[in-house]
Structures are given as C-alpha cells and as structure tokens.
Design a protein around this motif. Structure first.
Motif, PDB file in Angstrom:
ATOM      1  N   GLY A 167      47.452  59.765  40.411  1.00 38.63           N
ATOM      2  CA  GLY A 167      46.310  59.840  39.497  1.00 38.63           C
ATOM      3  C   GLY A 167      45.113  59.170  40.142  1.00 38.63           C
ATOM      4  N   MET A 168      44.139  59.958  40.587  1.00 40.66           N
ATOM      5  CA  MET A 168      43.086  59.443  41.462  1.00 40.66           C
ATOM      6  C   MET A 168      42.194  58.392  40.820  1.00 40.66           C
ATOM      7  SD  MET A 168      40.349  61.636  43.709  1.00 40.66           S
ATOM      8  CE  MET A 168      39.474  62.267  42.267  1.00 40.66           C
ATOM      9  N   ILE A 169      41.747  58.623  39.592  1.00 39.19           N
ATOM     10  CA  ILE A 169      40.758  57.722  38.991  1.00 39.19           C
ATOM     11  C   ILE A 169      41.343  56.333  38.725  1.00 39.19           C
ATOM     12  CG2 ILE A 169      39.135  57.378  37.105  1.00 39.19           C
ATOM     13  CD1 ILE A 169      38.482  59.728  39.035  1.00 39.19           C
ATOM     14  N   PRO A 170      42.473  56.204  38.009  1.00 46.10           N
ATOM     15  CA  PRO A 170      43.021  54.859  37.779  1.00 46.10           C
ATOM     16  C   PRO A 170      43.384  54.137  39.070  1.00 46.10           C
ATOM     17  CG  PRO A 170      44.032  56.455  36.296  1.00 46.10           C
ATOM     18  CD  PRO A 170      43.259  57.242  37.301  1.00 46.10           C
ATOM     19  N   VAL A 171      43.917  54.881  40.043  1.00 43.22           N
ATOM     20  CA  VAL A 171      44.303  54.255  41.309  1.00 43.22           C
ATOM     21  C   VAL A 171      43.079  53.781  42.073  1.00 43.22           C
ATOM     22  CG1 VAL A 171      45.248  54.760  43.594  1.00 43.22           C
ATOM     23  CG2 VAL A 171      46.524  55.392  41.542  1.00 43.22           C
ATOM     24  N   ALA A 172      42.042  54.593  42.128  1.00 43.90           N
ATOM     25  CA  ALA A 172      40.825  54.195  42.839  1.00 43.90           C
ATOM     26  C   ALA A 172      40.243  52.924  42.238  1.00 43.90           C
ATOM     27  CB  ALA A 172      39.800  55.327  42.790  1.00 43.90           C
ATOM     28  N   VAL A 212      42.760  55.222  50.757  1.00 41.86           N
ATOM     29  CA  VAL A 212      42.782  56.682  50.748  1.00 41.86           C
ATOM     30  C   VAL A 212      43.398  57.161  49.431  1.00 41.86           C
ATOM     31  CG1 VAL A 212      43.586  58.743  51.930  1.00 41.86           C
ATOM     32  CG2 VAL A 212      42.974  56.711  53.263  1.00 41.86           C
ATOM     33  N   VAL A 213      42.611  57.859  48.643  1.00 39.52           N
ATOM     34  CA  VAL A 213      43.051  58.313  47.318  1.00 39.52           C
ATOM     35  C   VAL A 213      42.997  59.833  47.205  1.00 39.52           C
ATOM     36  CG1 VAL A 213      42.457  56.141  46.178  1.00 39.52           C
ATOM     37  CG2 VAL A 213      40.728  57.948  46.335  1.00 39.52           C
ATOM     38  N   LYS A 214      43.066  60.515  48.339  1.00 43.42           N
ATOM     39  CA  LYS A 214      43.060  61.975  48.345  1.00 43.42           C
ATOM     40  C   LYS A 214      44.327  62.514  47.682  1.00 43.42           C
ATOM     41  CE  LYS A 214      45.240  62.260  52.922  1.00 43.42           C
ATOM     42  NZ  LYS A 214      45.099  62.737  54.314  1.00 43.42           N
ATOM     43  N   ALA A 215      44.330  63.818  47.410  1.00 38.98           N
ATOM     44  CA  ALA A 215      45.503  64.487  46.819  1.00 38.98           C
ATOM     45  C   ALA A 215      45.962  63.779  45.540  1.00 38.98           C
ATOM     46  CB  ALA A 215      46.654  64.571  47.831  1.00 38.98           C
ATOM     47  N   ASN A 216      44.988  63.522  44.658  1.00 37.11           N
ATOM     48  CA  ASN A 216      45.284  62.860  43.384  1.00 37.11           C
ATOM     49  C   ASN A 216      45.954  61.518  43.624  1.00 37.11           C
ATOM     50  OD1 ASN A 216      45.140  62.765  40.559  1.00 37.11           O
ATOM     51  ND2 ASN A 216      47.216  63.563  40.306  1.00 37.11           N
ATOM     52  N   ALA A 217      45.447  60.788  44.637  1.00 35.90           N
ATOM     53  CA  ALA A 217      46.016  59.483  45.016  1.00 35.90           C
ATOM     54  C   ALA A 217      47.506  59.613  45.286  1.00 35.90           C
ATOM     55  CB  ALA A 217      45.737  58.421  43.964  1.00 35.90           C
ATOM     56  N   TYR A 218      47.839  60.583  46.155  1.00 33.41           N
ATOM     57  CA  TYR A 218      49.235  60.835  46.536  1.00 33.41           C
ATOM     58  C   TYR A 218      50.106  61.081  45.305  1.00 33.41           C
ATOM     59  CZ  TYR A 218      48.170  59.259  51.323  1.00 33.41           C
ATOM     60  OH  TYR A 218      47.657  59.130  52.600  1.00 33.41           O
ATOM     61  N   THR A 244      68.983  59.964  27.160  1.00 27.66           N
ATOM     62  CA  THR A 244      68.927  58.870  28.127  1.00 27.66           C
ATOM     63  C   THR A 244      67.899  59.177  29.208  1.00 27.66           C
ATOM     64  OG1 THR A 244      71.252  58.340  27.769  1.00 27.66           O
ATOM     65  CG2 THR A 244      70.253  57.504  29.779  1.00 27.66           C
ATOM     66  N   GLU A 245      67.115  58.170  29.591  1.00 26.29           N
ATOM     67  CA  GLU A 245      66.086  58.367  30.601  1.00 26.29           C
ATOM     68  C   GLU A 245      66.685  58.393  32.002  1.00 26.29           C
ATOM     69  OE1 GLU A 245      61.670  57.043  30.441  1.00 26.29           O
ATOM     70  OE2 GLU A 245      62.726  55.405  31.459  1.00 26.29           O
ATOM     71  N   VAL A 246      66.081  59.224  32.848  1.00 22.44           N
ATOM     72  CA  VAL A 246      66.530  59.420  34.230  1.00 22.44           C
ATOM     73  C   VAL A 246      65.334  59.251  35.156  1.00 22.44           C
ATOM     74  CG1 VAL A 246      67.531  61.060  35.872  1.00 22.44           C
ATOM     75  CG2 VAL A 246      68.278  61.075  33.478  1.00 22.44           C
ATOM     76  N   ILE A 247      65.539  58.581  36.285  1.00 16.57           N
ATOM     77  CA  ILE A 247      64.527  58.499  37.342  1.00 16.57           C
ATOM     78  C   ILE A 247      64.977  59.411  38.472  1.00 16.57           C
ATOM     79  CG2 ILE A 247      63.340  57.016  38.987  1.00 16.57           C
ATOM     80  CD1 ILE A 247      63.884  54.671  37.078  1.00 16.57           C
ATOM     81  N   LEU A 248      64.131  60.375  38.818  1.00 17.88           N
ATOM     82  CA  LEU A 248      64.494  61.410  39.783  1.00 17.88           C
ATOM     83  C   LEU A 248      63.805  61.187  41.126  1.00 17.88           C
ATOM     84  CD1 LEU A 248      64.065  64.235  37.205  1.00 17.88           C
ATOM     85  CD2 LEU A 248      66.240  63.761  38.344  1.00 17.88           C
ATOM     86  N   PRO A 249      64.513  61.499  42.224  1.00 19.01           N
ATOM     87  CA  PRO A 249      63.857  61.405  43.541  1.00 19.01           C
ATOM     88  C   PRO A 249      62.853  62.526  43.696  1.00 19.01           C
ATOM     89  CG  PRO A 249      66.019  62.406  43.771  1.00 19.01           C
ATOM     90  CD  PRO A 249      65.894  62.020  42.320  1.00 19.01           C
ATOM     91  N   ALA A 250      61.633  62.201  44.114  1.00 13.67           N
ATOM     92  CA  ALA A 250      60.596  63.234  44.168  1.00 13.67           C
ATOM     93  C   ALA A 250      59.615  62.929  45.278  1.00 13.67           C
ATOM     94  CB  ALA A 250      59.854  63.307  42.835  1.00 13.67           C
ATOM     95  N   ARG A 251      59.098  63.978  45.894  1.00 14.31           N
ATOM     96  CA  ARG A 251      57.960  63.836  46.799  1.00 14.31           C
ATOM     97  C   ARG A 251      56.716  63.683  45.934  1.00 14.31           C
ATOM     98  NH1 ARG A 251      58.636  64.572  51.989  1.00 14.31           N
ATOM     99  NH2 ARG A 251      56.390  64.848  52.246  1.00 14.31           N
ATOM    100  N   ARG A 252      55.978  62.633  46.150  1.00 21.76           N
ATOM    101  CA  ARG A 252      54.924  62.256  45.218  1.00 21.76           C
ATOM    102  C   ARG A 252      53.792  63.273  45.161  1.00 21.76           C
ATOM    103  NH1 ARG A 252      55.052  55.692  46.035  1.00 21.76           N
ATOM    104  NH2 ARG A 252      57.316  55.555  45.925  1.00 21.76           N
ATOM    105  N   VAL A 253      53.314  63.697  46.318  1.00 21.74           N
ATOM    106  CA  VAL A 253      52.166  64.598  46.333  1.00 21.74           C
ATOM    107  C   VAL A 253      52.506  65.950  45.719  1.00 21.74           C
ATOM    108  CG1 VAL A 253      50.551  65.817  47.842  1.00 21.74           C
ATOM    109  CG2 VAL A 253      51.126  63.434  48.300  1.00 21.74           C
ATOM    110  N   SER A 254      53.749  66.414  45.895  1.00 19.61           N
ATOM    111  CA  SER A 254      54.116  67.734  45.385  1.00 19.61           C
ATOM    112  C   SER A 254      54.617  67.700  43.940  1.00 19.61           C
ATOM    113  CB  SER A 254      55.191  68.369  46.278  1.00 19.61           C
ATOM    114  OG  SER A 254      56.335  67.552  46.368  1.00 19.61           O
ATOM    115  N   THR A 255      54.703  66.519  43.325  1.00 21.34           N
ATOM    116  CA  THR A 255      55.092  66.445  41.919  1.00 21.34           C
ATOM    117  C   THR A 255      54.004  67.088  41.058  1.00 21.34           C
ATOM    118  OG1 THR A 255      56.361  64.428  42.295  1.00 21.34           O
ATOM    119  CG2 THR A 255      55.711  64.893  40.028  1.00 21.34           C
ATOM    120  N   LEU A 256      54.406  67.895  40.106  1.00 18.11           N
ATOM    121  CA  LEU A 256      53.483  68.687  39.290  1.00 18.11           C
ATOM    122  C   LEU A 256      52.305  67.845  38.801  1.00 18.11           C
ATOM    123  CD1 LEU A 256      53.192  71.544  38.016  1.00 18.11           C
ATOM    124  CD2 LEU A 256      54.322  70.612  35.985  1.00 18.11           C
TER     125      LEU A 256
END
Length: 386
Positions: A43-48, A34-40, A361-373
C-alpha cells in the motif's frame, strides 16, 4: 468485521526496518525509500508516510502516475521517478514537482518546454547505464548535463546508476578483479571530474540499492535507494555475512478456512491429482488461489534450473503423499502444507495435526508480495513478532 481475505501490514515493523537501514547508512548519505509497485504490495500511501516519519529523506517510484498519487496524498518529500517521462507525462511531472529520470537530451528539452510553459522548475536526475542494459543514455552523459545547465528552468540535481544481482553486467568489472569495488570508485572519480568541467554545482551521485548497500558501504555515496530491505526481506543471492540487519516481517496474506473434511488414504487432492494422501488426511479449503497471486512466480524464476528441479521434486513427492517440498501456510502458529494444485480461487491445506483448524479459523498464506491481488484490502496493524 474483518474481510474474509486481506493483507495485513505492520507499519511499526516497517519503521523498525527503516531504522535498521539508517543505522548502517554511511555518514552524509541519504535514504531514498523505494515505494514503487504499491510499495511492494503493502500500500503505497501509508508506507510512504511511515518511511518519511522514520527518517527517509527521499521516495522513489516507477512512474509519473505513482508520483502524482503521492503528491495528491499530501506528501512533500523529494520523489524520484525511475522511468523517463514520455512527452505527454512531462506536464504532470513538472506540475507535481517530481524528479524525473532523463536518459536523453530529448527528455531534457521536453521537460524544459513544459517548465517554461508553467513558469516552474523541472527537476531531474540523469541515469547512466553501466552494464545492466535495461535503460541506456542515447547521447553522452556530459552532453545531457551541459544542455540542462544552459536553462534556468532546469534543475539537474544528480546522476545515478543501478546494478542488479551478480551476472547483470557492469562495464567497470575488470577493475574489480584487482580491487573489489574499485571499478565504481574509478567511475565516480571520473564522473565528478567531468562534471567539474561543466558546472560549479556539486551534483548528487547514487548507485547503491539494497544488495550493494549491504555489501559495499564505500558505495553509499550521496544516497542509497532501498526497497526490499524495508519490507523485511533480503535480496536473493546475498551472502550470509552481509545479512546483519535485524529485520522484521511487514506483510501477511491472511484468509479463513471455509471448509474442513477428511479424505481416506490414497485420495487425490486438486486438479490433476498432483497430491495423493499417504494417510487419512484432514483437508481445509481456503478461498485464495492464483487469481489472488498465490503460487504465482516470475518468469525468470520459472525458467531457472533450481526452480525447475524443485518443482519436479514437489510433483514427485506430492504424488506419493510427501510434503517435504510443499509451500507451507500457518494456522495458530503451526505449519499447514499446501497440498494439491492451487486453483483460481481456492487452495487446500493438510490440517490433520491441527485440531483447531475449523471453518472460520484464520490462515496466513505464503505469497509473493508484489503479485498479491492489489484490490485486496490492506489492514494496518502490528503483528506478534517472533
């Protein structure tokens, strides 16, 4: 140079997760990725393409538009479109050889007319609601099958249904009281018997998404439709005994510190003063906020009692300078709590105990994947998996 803020996606981890799922698929059952919603959000195309390379035989999307995008990217695998097509979408569905979901004889007739006009075959699967209540058949399922069988331009390849998390409703639940999973098995037997009265063809039947796939191997039938597991996550409310896959993270929202400064004990952080420093605190500012999807929660969660209780505890403890219930970012592998209210375009982190947290410095942030811009760049690179 990497963007200031971007999403990192590990396609190697995705392929690993596909293999984990395939290792548990019942013999004779196919994997539909399932690759709906921009593959969660990945990015739909690379993931598919990665899913197909790893062994998925089908893909599934929500809309005809998503299916067309996959075809235009050169993907030739069968594509199931979950949303039934509007009349004006049938032309594209047929032209791009998509498998449409049908829930009425009107859908079948629209697709047949378009297939006849184009001189092509219209492919479809019929969906029957068993209690979820989101999308139901208007006529009897067998009426739809019988109508589809009457036209050579129509290829009805299968029938399917879907179940949500516990409490979503299921019309065959009573049978499950004496025989776990018995309701769906009885339904499937009745379905196949009914289909045999109409067609000699063996139609595909599929019912299991991620949760049922793990909990009920007997319900894999001809195909399983897997989304969230491929992206390194388990469905909510899944019992621990059903979490046997060795999944890997596939998604990280990354940005960089743009400012670092020190606040004295008792200082407030962010709009509303929701966080009060309980000590002298070194604060880092990151240019990511709710406009990027950070901190956004679905309405269903926001109205849940457990979420409300947690939000209350977060507010109460934040005003006392406690960080126990706060979401946490990662800097150089170390936890950095998000303090204060998230703004439209920035957030603040407590980096008092992270000396390497300086501007840049780089930071990794907690995010809901589908709602990320969705307009944030997606960069495809392997992670350092722990």
């Amino acid at each position: 140079m990497k963007p200031l803020t971007y999403v990192a996606v590990d396609l190697d981890a995705l392929r690993h997760n596909v293999q984990q799922v395939l290792n548990h698929v019942a013999e004779g059952s196919l994997l539909c990725a399932v690759v709906k919603a921009n593959a969660y959000g990945h990015g739909m195309i690379p993931v598919a393409k990665a899913c197909i390379e790893a062994g998925a035989r089908w893909l599934a999307v929500s809309t005809v538009e998503e299916g067309v995008a996959l075809r235009e990217a050169g993907i030739g695998s069968p594509i199931l479109v979950f949303m039934p097509p509007l009349t004006q979408e049938c032309e594209a569905a047929v032209a791009h050889d998509l498998t449409a979901t049908v829930t009425s004889t009107a859908h079948v007739m629209d697709l047949q007319r378009e297939a006849q006009r184009q001189g092509r075959t219209a492919r479809m699967h019929a969906y029957e609601d068993l209690g979820l209540g989101r999308m139901g058949i208007q006529e009897g399922l067998m009426d739809i099958v019988e109508l589809a069988e009457g036209w050579p331009q129509i290829e009805l390849g299968g029938v399917y249904t879907h179940f949500g998390p516990p409490g979503s409703g299921m019309h065959v639940n009573l049978l499950n009281i004496v025989d776990r999973g018995g309701g769906l098995r009885v339904y499937a037997a009745m379905l196949f018997e009914g289909l045999r009265q109409i067609t000699e063809r063996r139609l595909m039947f599929h019912a299991a998404a991620s949760a049922m796939f793990l909990a009920e191997p007997a319900h894999h039938f001809d195909m399983v439709r897997i989304g969230t597991l491929l992206y390194g996550q388990y469905p909510d409310n899944l019992p621990a005994q059903n979490r046997g896959l060795q999944l890997r993270d596939t998604f990280e929202l990354r940005s960089h510190i743009v400012s670092a400064h020190t606040l004295e004990k008792g200082s407030k952080v962010g709009y509303g003063g929701d966080f009060t420093c309980a000590r002298q605190t070194r604060v880092a500012t990151v240019p990511v906020g709710f406009s990027h999807g950070l901190g956004i929660v679905p309405e269903s969660a926001a109205n849940h009692l457990r979420f409300c209780a947690r939000a209350f505890l977060r507010l109460r403890d934040g005003r006392k300078g406690r960080e126990r219930y706060l979401p946490v970012a990662q800097i150089a592998g170390k936890p950095a709590p998000l303090i204060g209210r998230i703004s439209m375009d920035q957030c603040c982190l407590d980096v008092t105990d992270i000396p390497e947290a300086i501007p840049g410095t780089e930071v990794i942030l907690p995010a809901r994947r589908v709602s990320t811009l969705p307009t944030l760049p997606r960069l495809y690179e392997p992670f350092t998996q722990t």
